[in-house]
Design a protein around this motif. Sequence first.
Motif, PDB file in Angstrom:
ATOM      1  N   LEU A 164       5.862   3.267  13.423  1.00 25.49           N
ATOM      2  CA  LEU A 164       6.877   4.284  13.702  1.00 25.49           C
ATOM      3  C   LEU A 164       6.417   5.691  13.310  1.00 25.49           C
ATOM      4  O   LEU A 164       7.158   6.652  13.502  1.00 25.49           O
ATOM      5  N   GLY A 165       5.232   5.792  12.738  1.00 27.89           N
ATOM      6  CA  GLY A 165       4.706   7.090  12.322  1.00 27.89           C
ATOM      7  C   GLY A 165       5.439   7.690  11.134  1.00 27.89           C
ATOM      8  O   GLY A 165       5.333   8.878  10.864  1.00 27.89           O
ATOM      9  N   ASN A 166       6.168   6.854  10.379  1.00 27.83           N
ATOM     10  CA  ASN A 166       6.956   7.344   9.247  1.00 27.83           C
ATOM     11  C   ASN A 166       6.349   7.008   7.887  1.00 27.83           C
ATOM     12  O   ASN A 166       7.006   7.156   6.863  1.00 27.83           O
ATOM     13  N   GLY A 167       5.096   6.523   7.874  1.00 27.20           N
ATOM     14  CA  GLY A 167       4.434   6.206   6.610  1.00 27.20           C
ATOM     15  C   GLY A 167       4.815   4.859   6.033  1.00 27.20           C
ATOM     16  O   GLY A 167       4.360   4.509   4.956  1.00 27.20           O
ATOM     17  N   ARG A 168       5.652   4.103   6.729  1.00 24.67           N
ATOM     18  CA  ARG A 168       6.024   2.751   6.277  1.00 24.67           C
ATOM     19  C   ARG A 168       5.167   1.726   6.999  1.00 24.67           C
ATOM     20  O   ARG A 168       5.091   1.712   8.225  1.00 24.67           O
ATOM     21  N   LEU A 169       4.539   0.845   6.214  1.00 27.49           N
ATOM     22  CA  LEU A 169       3.670  -0.196   6.758  1.00 27.49           C
ATOM     23  C   LEU A 169       4.185  -1.536   6.257  1.00 27.49           C
ATOM     24  O   LEU A 169       4.488  -1.679   5.076  1.00 27.49           O
ATOM     25  N   CYS A 170       4.290  -2.503   7.137  1.00 21.99           N
ATOM     26  CA  CYS A 170       4.831  -3.810   6.772  1.00 21.99           C
ATOM     27  C   CYS A 170       3.772  -4.897   6.912  1.00 21.99           C
ATOM     28  O   CYS A 170       2.958  -4.874   7.842  1.00 21.99           O
ATOM     29  N   PHE A 171       3.850  -5.856   5.995  1.00 20.76           N
ATOM     30  CA  PHE A 171       2.930  -6.988   5.974  1.00 20.76           C
ATOM     31  C   PHE A 171       3.725  -8.245   5.671  1.00 20.76           C
ATOM     32  O   PHE A 171       4.653  -8.227   4.865  1.00 20.76           O
ATOM     33  N   GLU A 172       3.320  -9.341   6.326  1.00 16.18           N
ATOM     34  CA  GLU A 172       3.970 -10.628   6.099  1.00 16.18           C
ATOM     35  C   GLU A 172       2.973 -11.585   5.471  1.00 16.18           C
ATOM     36  O   GLU A 172       1.847 -11.736   5.966  1.00 16.18           O
ATOM     37  N   VAL A 173       3.406 -12.255   4.403  1.00 15.88           N
ATOM     38  CA  VAL A 173       2.589 -13.293   3.776  1.00 15.88           C
ATOM     39  C   VAL A 173       3.004 -14.613   4.415  1.00 15.88           C
ATOM     40  O   VAL A 173       4.171 -14.990   4.368  1.00 15.88           O
ATOM     41  N   THR A 174       2.042 -15.309   5.035  1.00 18.41           N
ATOM     42  CA  THR A 174       2.353 -16.513   5.817  1.00 18.41           C
ATOM     43  C   THR A 174       2.011 -17.817   5.102  1.00 18.41           C
ATOM     44  O   THR A 174       2.126 -18.882   5.699  1.00 18.41           O
ATOM     45  N   ALA A 175       1.595 -17.745   3.852  1.00 21.75           N
ATOM     46  CA  ALA A 175       1.231 -18.940   3.094  1.00 21.75           C
ATOM     47  C   ALA A 175       1.579 -18.700   1.626  1.00 21.75           C
ATOM     48  O   ALA A 175       2.078 -17.630   1.263  1.00 21.75           O
ATOM     49  N   ALA A 176       1.296 -19.674   0.798  1.00 22.07           N
ATOM     50  CA  ALA A 176       1.576 -19.526  -0.633  1.00 22.07           C
ATOM     51  C   ALA A 176       0.726 -18.429  -1.261  1.00 22.07           C
ATOM     52  O   ALA A 176       1.138 -17.788  -2.227  1.00 22.07           O
ATOM     53  N   ALA A 177      -0.457 -18.206  -0.713  1.00 26.60           N
ATOM     54  CA  ALA A 177      -1.347 -17.172  -1.236  1.00 26.60           C
ATOM     55  C   ALA A 177      -2.024 -16.466  -0.076  1.00 26.60           C
ATOM     56  O   ALA A 177      -2.173 -17.032   1.010  1.00 26.60           O
TER      57      ALA A 177
END
Length: 176
Positions: A93-106
């Motif tokens: 979105l160009g707003n400096g927010r970056l999202c990440f998803e953890v898909t496992a226990a580690a």
Amino acid sequence: MRRLSRTFLGTVVAAIAAATVSIIVVPSGGAASAADEQPSAVEDYSYPGADAILASDHVQLISGDGHILYKPCPPMEAPGLIIVRSSDTIGSLGNGRLCFEVTAAAGHLTLKIPNVFAVRGDGTTATAGHKLKAELTTDAGAHTTVDVDPNNDTEVGIAATPPGDPTTLLQLDASR
């Protein structure tokens, strides 16, 4: 008759020997071409699609184990996602927010995000998030590793108390 069968037998043996030699000696055209070789089975852990993400969202993803994935941030808060905040105009979105998803226990991800001032864990008030460590560096080369609150924001760099130098996020490590 005996002479004829010896001659015949000798001719058959010679023909078989010649055929065997020609099978063994048939030239293969030199070394196998690159198209004939199997692809390497060695994993280099480079982040898939990293060049396209860098071009579109200005986020440099380097490598990982495939268990922390970059996701375009939704317009509202995103429960279940790690949120990294930067003062740069980066992200989907160009707003400096970056999202990440953890898909496992580690999971492990090496990246480079400049001017990071906060990292939010992927937990909510109802669900516990992953234990998360963030490795950061300053322009002067001072490295720090921060334990991120699994359910809230952890301020770093210029937003820390007391305020520090601008920081670049280098690595995220998640575990249960």
